[in-house]
Design an enzyme around this catalytic site. Structure first.
Site, PDB file in Angstrom:
ATOM      1  N   SER A 247      35.850  48.118  53.994  1.00 44.87           N
ATOM      2  CA  SER A 247      34.533  47.777  53.612  1.00 44.87           C
ATOM      3  C   SER A 247      34.192  48.001  52.188  1.00 44.87           C
ATOM      4  O   SER A 247      35.577  48.088  51.529  1.00 44.87           O
ATOM      5  CB  SER A 247      33.651  48.882  54.846  1.00 44.87           C
ATOM      6  OG  SER A 247      34.249  49.960  53.792  1.00 44.87           O
ATOM      7  N   LYS A 248      33.592  48.151  51.619  1.00 42.99           N
ATOM      8  CA  LYS A 248      33.231  48.382  50.268  1.00 42.99           C
ATOM      9  C   LYS A 248      33.957  48.862  49.312  1.00 42.99           C
ATOM     10  O   LYS A 248      34.286  48.661  48.387  1.00 42.99           O
ATOM     11  CB  LYS A 248      31.882  48.199  49.935  1.00 42.99           C
ATOM     12  CG  LYS A 248      31.531  47.209  50.096  1.00 42.99           C
ATOM     13  CD  LYS A 248      29.424  47.157  49.138  1.00 42.99           C
ATOM     14  CE  LYS A 248      28.741  45.993  49.868  1.00 42.99           C
ATOM     15  NZ  LYS A 248      28.122  46.013  51.249  1.00 42.99           N
ATOM     16  N   ARG A 249      33.556  50.062  50.141  1.00 42.42           N
ATOM     17  CA  ARG A 249      34.740  51.345  49.514  1.00 42.42           C
ATOM     18  C   ARG A 249      36.137  51.133  49.495  1.00 42.42           C
ATOM     19  O   ARG A 249      36.727  51.899  48.697  1.00 42.42           O
ATOM     20  CB  ARG A 249      34.332  52.087  50.515  1.00 42.42           C
ATOM     21  CG  ARG A 249      34.514  52.807  51.993  1.00 42.42           C
ATOM     22  CD  ARG A 249      34.407  53.416  52.506  1.00 42.42           C
ATOM     23  NE  ARG A 249      34.373  53.533  54.100  1.00 42.42           N
ATOM     24  CZ  ARG A 249      35.556  53.818  54.583  1.00 42.42           C
ATOM     25  NH1 ARG A 249      36.792  54.677  53.593  1.00 42.42           N
ATOM     26  NH2 ARG A 249      35.947  53.402  56.000  1.00 42.42           N
ATOM     27  N   HIS A 250      36.478  50.508  50.220  1.00 42.22           N
ATOM     28  CA  HIS A 250      37.956  50.053  49.791  1.00 42.22           C
ATOM     29  C   HIS A 250      38.770  48.822  48.885  1.00 42.22           C
ATOM     30  O   HIS A 250      39.282  48.107  48.635  1.00 42.22           O
ATOM     31  CB  HIS A 250      38.404  49.780  50.844  1.00 42.22           C
ATOM     32  CG  HIS A 250      38.842  50.406  52.265  1.00 42.22           C
ATOM     33  ND1 HIS A 250      38.120  49.989  53.082  1.00 42.22           N
ATOM     34  CD2 HIS A 250      39.372  51.010  52.508  1.00 42.22           C
ATOM     35  CE1 HIS A 250      37.543  50.492  54.117  1.00 42.22           C
ATOM     36  NE2 HIS A 250      39.085  51.335  53.925  1.00 42.22           N
ATOM     37  N   GLY A 251      37.403  48.536  47.612  1.00 42.08           N
ATOM     38  CA  GLY A 251      37.626  47.995  46.385  1.00 42.08           C
ATOM     39  C   GLY A 251      36.910  46.932  46.884  1.00 42.08           C
ATOM     40  O   GLY A 251      36.075  46.229  47.797  1.00 42.08           O
TER      41      GLY A 251
END
Length: 478
Positions: A247-251
RNA sequence: GCCCCCAUCGUCUAGCGGUCUAGGACGCCGCCCUUUCAAGGCGGUAGCGGGGAUUCGAAUUCCCCUGGGGGCACCA
């Protein structure tokens, strides 16, 4: 040809296309092309509040960028609400669905209470068996009315997944679910089932996160009178470093980010294809045609795959190296124009591409590396980290002086003329120990394009100015 | 809590009962090449989660455990 497969990619336009969605699209496309079937694009925008037209356009742009062309669509679910309402009416009339007067808040509150008490959450069947009088009473209260699908009370749902084999679950564990919201709009389950039936979809290829919903969609299809069942193939998830769904929090996960950073569609496609699948042999670099030729759902792996940016970087470099110079120029030019404007000299640019192609990781980094060639001389800056290294280098001033002297007097016909290794030899200094001083002075950073070609492209005058500037700065200790 | 899926080097994977002292790739480490380096060449490091069972023989089959993940919305 009667049973040429029909597949669809059906994203929700609630964001741009991300890595997981792109991989799903790719596998559907590869399957369709390999089997010479049909690849349709369907936009699942039943959640009107969260769907946006610009996302629809963005998703199409990204698919096009990747070269995933679709044969049908885009079919917009928002334009087909009448079909879903007809299906809902039918289900209600036949008793497969019932009217539910619980509010969203009530349902949520009861779910949370259940969770807190250690009981299994899920709709508790509150409105399942109301009689006509009770329904009328609730309706006159002005309560919202949604439609719920009545799942079977017992037995099990079983289907054969093309990748995982037989998947089975007890109906008792699947609560009744909403198919029409209280505002009258249909939900994913309903629209998905109706459209797959009407579009005659034969193979549903999607992420494993949808594995559990397949049972519900299958039950809906059956209730709607469909006797055919598509084959299902649930792809392993793509995960981040923490092994959770990417998801977005993974970059960087939006495909647009990769495109803008200068990843080639060939490389992204190639890398994505190898995430959970591979050809029978050892090849890693495969073009579109090779991927289509080799693709086989039976070879899709079962376990989640980590999205490895490092391997993507490597692969992107491989693909950049395979480009011919004209192609490379065409792809880099827009970015270079935007960055350097009028200062971009076409011949110098081409020369820079030639020397940079060998080691480039991304197109973006390549353009950035040639910054020193097109920057306004007054705006030329030296990277602080690289300068620190220069200051720590023994005899740096002496080296600069000697190189200045060399550059002043050497011929200037070809880049080979600028070979400054003899200078180092005369000084008795190994080039590897101190070459970075000249790189930093001329290119503004210790690591960059090959030096002699760079100086040649930069021109004698500017090269000397920068070398002298570095010499002066070193002396003044600034 | 309940349901479902999954399990080979750090990572992506090959392997579908013997040819596995487990192969390839990325990364990492070393060496070479070289115009510093982020390119290239060569080499190296590193893995079958645990326990049972089946079998002459198990990374490969079955069961249990453990671990990881997904789902349990009037999102899709």
């Amino acid at each position: 040809m009667a049973d040429a497969p029909r597949v669809r990619f059906s994203p929700a336009p609630t964001g741009s296309l991300h890595v997981g969605g792109a991989r799903t699209a790719l596998f559907n496309w590869l399957f369709a092309r390999h089997e010479e079937g049909t690849f349709a694009l369907r936009i699942e925008d039943t959640d009107v509040a969260r769907s946006r037209p610009e996302w629809i356009a963005g998703i199409q742009d990204t698919l096009t960028w990747l070269g995933l062309d679709w044969d049908e669509g885009p079919v917009l679910q928002s334009a087909r609400f009448d079909r879903y309402h007809a299906a809902a009416d039918q289900l209600l009339a036949q008793g497969h669905a019932y009217e539910c007067y619980c509010t969203e808040e009530e349902v949520r509150a009861r779910n949370e209470a259940a969770r807190a008490a250690g009981r299994t959450p899920g709709y508790d069947g509150h409105c399942r068996d109301l009689d006509a009088g009770e329904r009328a009473a609730l309706a006159t209260e002005g309560r919202p009315r949604s439609l719920r699908f009545r799942t079977p009370d017992d037995g099990a749902s079983t289907f054969t997944d093309l990748i995982r084999g037989e998947v089975s679950v007890e109906w008792a564990t699947i609560p009744d679910f909403v198919i029409v919201r209280s505002d009258g709009t249909p939900l994913f389950f309903l629209a998905n089932a109706v459209d797959d039936i009407e579009m005659a979809i034969t193979h549903v290829i999607r992420g494993e996160d949808l594995l559990d919903t397949t049972h519900r969609v299958l039950a809906l299809r059956e209730a709607l009178g469909s006797t055919a069942r598509p084959a299902y193939a649930h792809l392993p998830l793509i995960v981040g470093a923490d092994r959770a769904k990417l998801s977005k929090r993974h970059g960087a996960v939006a495909l647009e980010e990769f495109r803008d950073a200068g990843y080639l569609p060939e490389a992204v496609l190639n890398y994505l294809a190898l995430l959970g699948w591979g050809p029978e042999d050892d090849r890693e670099i495969l073009d579109r045609a090779e991927l289509v030729a080799e693709f086989d759902l039976a070879r899709v792996v079962h376990s989640p795959a980590f999205f490895d940016h490092q391997k993507l970087d490597w692969m992107n470099g491989e693909w950049i190296r395979r480009l011919d110079i004209d192609d490379l120029e065409r792809r880099v030019l827009p970015d270079a124009r935007a960055r350097f404007g009028d200062r971009l000299d076409p011949d110098v640019f081409r020369g820079a591409l030639r020397i940079g192609q060998d080691r480039a990781v991304t197109l973006g980094a390549l353009v950035e590396q040639m910054d020193f060639l097109f920057v306004d001389e007054q705006a030329f800056r030296v990277d602080p980290g690289s300068w620190e290294r220069v200051e720590k280098t023994e005899r740096a001033g002496e080296i600069l002086d000697a190189v200045v002297e060399h550059v002043e007097s050497c011929p200037w016909e070809r880049s080979e003329d600028l070979d400054i290794r003899p200078v180092f030899e005369k000084l008795g200094i190994k080039p590897r120990k101190a070459m970075h001083v000249i790189y930093t002075a001329v290119e503004g950073r210790a690591a960059g394009l090959p030096l002699f070609d760079s100086m040649y492209l930069l021109g004698r005058e500017r090269t000397l100015r920068r070398l002298r500037a570095a010499r002066d700065r070193l002396e003044s200790g600034a």
